[in-house]
Design an enzyme around this catalytic site. Structure first.
Site, short mmCIF file in Angstrom:
data_model
loop_
_atom_site.label_atom_id
_atom_site.label_comp_id
_atom_site.label_asym_id
_atom_site.label_seq_id
_atom_site.Cartn_x
_atom_site.Cartn_y
_atom_site.Cartn_z
N ASP A 103 -5.21 -8.13 -43.25
CA ASP A 103 -4.95 -6.93 -44.06
C ASP A 103 -3.72 -7.08 -44.96
O ASP A 103 -3.70 -6.59 -46.09
CB ASP A 103 -4.90 -5.66 -43.21
N ASP A 150 -7.51 -11.65 -35.18
CA ASP A 150 -7.22 -10.36 -34.53
C ASP A 150 -8.39 -9.37 -34.53
O ASP A 150 -8.43 -8.46 -33.72
CB ASP A 150 -6.02 -9.68 -35.21
N GLY A 193 -3.07 -10.92 -31.04
CA GLY A 193 -3.82 -9.78 -31.57
C GLY A 193 -2.96 -8.80 -32.35
O GLY A 193 -3.43 -7.76 -32.79
N GLU A 248 -0.73 -8.83 -27.13
CA GLU A 248 0.51 -8.83 -27.92
C GLU A 248 0.66 -7.42 -28.54
O GLU A 248 -0.32 -6.77 -28.86
CB GLU A 248 0.33 -9.86 -29.03
N LEU A 283 -2.53 -21.73 -29.32
CA LEU A 283 -3.74 -22.45 -28.89
C LEU A 283 -4.98 -21.61 -29.17
O LEU A 283 -6.06 -22.13 -29.40
CB LEU A 283 -3.67 -22.75 -27.39
O1 F6P Z 1 -2.68 -12.38 -37.32
C1 F6P Z 1 -2.96 -13.51 -36.57
C2 F6P Z 1 -1.86 -13.80 -35.60
O2 F6P Z 1 -2.20 -14.93 -34.84
C3 F6P Z 1 -1.46 -12.64 -34.67
O3 F6P Z 1 -2.32 -12.51 -33.60
C4 F6P Z 1 -0.06 -13.00 -34.33
O4 F6P Z 1 0.69 -11.84 -34.10
C5 F6P Z 1 0.47 -13.69 -35.56
O5 F6P Z 1 -0.66 -14.10 -36.29
C6 F6P Z 1 1.35 -14.88 -35.29
O6 F6P Z 1 1.84 -15.31 -36.51
P1 F6P Z 1 2.63 -16.66 -36.75
O7 F6P Z 1 1.63 -17.79 -36.69
O8 F6P Z 1 3.22 -16.50 -38.11
O9 F6P Z 1 3.63 -16.78 -35.66
#
Ligand code: F6P
Length: 361
Positions: A103, A150, A193, A248, A283
Site C-alpha cells: 500500500d 502481508d 505481517g 508482528e 525467512l
Molecule cells: O511488508 C512486508 C514486510 O515483510 C512486513 O511483514 C514487515 O513488517 C516488513 O516488511 C519488514 O521490512 P524490512 O524488510 O524493511 O525490514
C-alpha cells in the site's frame, strides 16, 4: 511508440518475478517497448532503467524476490523526488507505468499521478531539450499490482507472495513441532505481517496452534492467565507440545510492544514449563514462490498491461471512470480491476479501524 515501465517497490515478495515477466512479455507481444525500472522508486529517480527484451524475463518464475531490485525510498515521498522520477519517464516517453508493491508503494504511485500534470508543465517550461513537445500535456496511465506477503490490502483477496510466506511459515513451524514434542516444550513464534494479522491467524489454523495473538485483537487484562489455562487444558488431553503464534504489530492494552519474550516470561511466571522463542523473520519472505503465487503474478501482470493499454471503440486510449489509475485485484478466482483511489481509501479506512480497535472479530 507506446512504452510501458514496470517496477517493484517496498518489501519484495515471492511471485513478483512472474508479474514482471507477464508485463514484459505481454507488452512486447503487442509490439510496444517495455522498460525495467531497477531498485524501485530510487532507480526511477536516478534513471536505473533498461529496455527489456523477450529473454530479459526468461527463467525467472521459480525465483523468489524481485530480480530487478526493490527499495523503500524516502526521496520519492517528496515533490522534488517525484519530479526527478517524472523527468526520467518523460525523457523515455514512458507514459504507462506498472507498480508492483504494497500500500505504501501504491500511495507513492498515486502521488506521482496527482503531481504529473503540474510536473509536466514545469519540465516543459524549464526547456529540457530531451523532451518532445508533442508529449506536452500527456497523461500518465498507471496500474498497481499488490505484491506483499502481508495480504493487507482489503480490495484483493490475495496479494502476490502471501501464499509462499504462509507455506514457509507452516514448513518452519512443522519442524519446530517435532523438536517441541520430543522435549514437551512450548514454542512462542513471531511471524511477520506488519499491522495485519492474516499471516498469524491463517498459519495458526494450519499448524494447529494453541493460541494466536494478532494485531487487530484487543488484549484482555488477564490474557496471560487465559493463555496458560488453555495450554494446561490441551496438555491434560495428551498434547506433548504447544505452539503460540504472535503476529508482528501486536500491542498490549497500553499500546506497548508485545513480543515473544514477554509471552515467554508471563508463561514461566505461571507454569513449570520449558519455553523457547523463535522469530521467523525474513525467512518468511525469501525463497521459492509457490505455484499459486507464480500463477497470480502471471495473471496480474498480464491483466495490468491489458488494463493500461485498453482502448475505446474508436481505438483511442480508454479514459473511463478509472481516472487512468487502477489496481489489479483478485476476487474469489476472478481478476478484477478497481480504481486506485478507491483501493487506497479502503486501506486507510481499514488501518484506522485497526488503530481504534473497531475491527469486526
Ligand atoms: O511488508 C512486508 C514486510 O515483510 C512486513 O511483514 C514487515 O513488517 C516488513 O516488511 C519488514 O521490512 P524490512 O524488510 O524493511 O525490514
Amino acid at each position: 511508440q507506446v512504452s510501458v515501465g514496470v517496477m517493484t517497490s517496498g518489501g519484495d515478495s515471492p511471485g513478483m518475478n512472474s508479474a514482471i515477466r507477464a508485463v514484459v512479455r505481454e507488452t512486447l507481444r503487442r509490439n510496444y517497448r517495455c522498460y525495467l525500472i531497477r531498485e524501485g522508486y530510487a532507480g526511477l529517480i536516478s534513471g536505473k532503467i533498461d529496455e527489456a527484451n523477450w529473454s530479459s524475463v526468461a527463467n525467472i518464475t521459480h525465483i523468489g524476490g524481485s530480480f530487478i531490485g526493490t527499495s523503500r525510498c524516502d526521496e520519492f515521498r517528496t515533490y522534488d523526488g517525484r519530479k526527478k522520477a517524472a523527468k526520467q519517464m518523460y525523457e523515455r516517453q514512458m507514459f504507462n507505468l506498472v507498480v508492483i508493491g504494497g500500500d505504501g508503494s501504491l500511495t507513492g504511485a498515486q502521488k506521482l499521478k496527482e503531481d504529473w500534470m503540474k510536473i509536466g508543465e514545469e519540465l516543459f517550461a524549464e526547456g529540457n531539450i530531451k523532451l518532445d513537445v508533442a508529449n506536452k500535456g500527456r497523461e500518465l496511465r498507471l496500474v498497481g499490482i499488490v505484491g506483499s506477503i502481508d495480504n493487507d490490502c482489503i480490495e484483493t483477496d490475495k496479494s502476490i507472495g502471501s501464499d509462499s510466506a504462509l507455506h514457509r511459515i507452516c514448513e518452519s513451524i512443522d519442524g519446530l513441532v517435532m523438536t517441541a514434542q520430543s522435549h514437551q516444550r512450548i514454542f512462542v513464534i513471531e511471524v511477520m505481517g506488519r499491522h495485519c494479522g492474516y499471516l498469524a491467524l491463517t498459519s495458526g489454523i494450519a499448524v494447529e496452534a494453541d493460541f494466536v495473538f494478532y494485531p487487530e485483537m484487543s488484549l484482555e487484562e488477564n490474557w496471560a492467565d487465559k493463555l496458560c489455562q488453555q495450554l494446561e487444558t490441551v496438555r491434560k488431553l495428551g498434547k506433548r507440545h504447544n505452539i503460540i503464534i504472535i503476529g508482528e504489530g501486536c500491542k498490549n492494552a497500553k499500546g506497548e510492544k508485545f513480543d515473544a519474550k514477554l509471552v515467554k516470561s508471563e508463561i514461566e511466571n505461571r507454569m513449570t514449563a520449558e519455553v523457547r522463542t523463535v522469530s521467523l523473520g525474513h525467512l518468511q519472505r525469501g525463497g521459492t514462490p509457490t505455484f499459486l503465487d507464480r500463477l497470480l503474478g502471471l495473471r496480474m501482470g498480464y491483466n495490468a498491461v491489458k488494463e493500461l493499454l485498453r482502448v475505446d471503440k474508436d481505438g483511442k486510449p480508454f479514459t473511463g471512470s478509472q481516472n487512468n489509475a487502477s489496481v489489479i485485484c483478485l476476487r474469489g478466482h476472478t481478476i478484477k480491476q478497481q480504481s486506485l483511489d478507491k483501493v487506497l481509501r479502503k486501506v486507510e479506512q481499514a488501518n484506522d479501524e485497526i488503530k481504534h480497535g473497531n475491527v469486526e472479530k
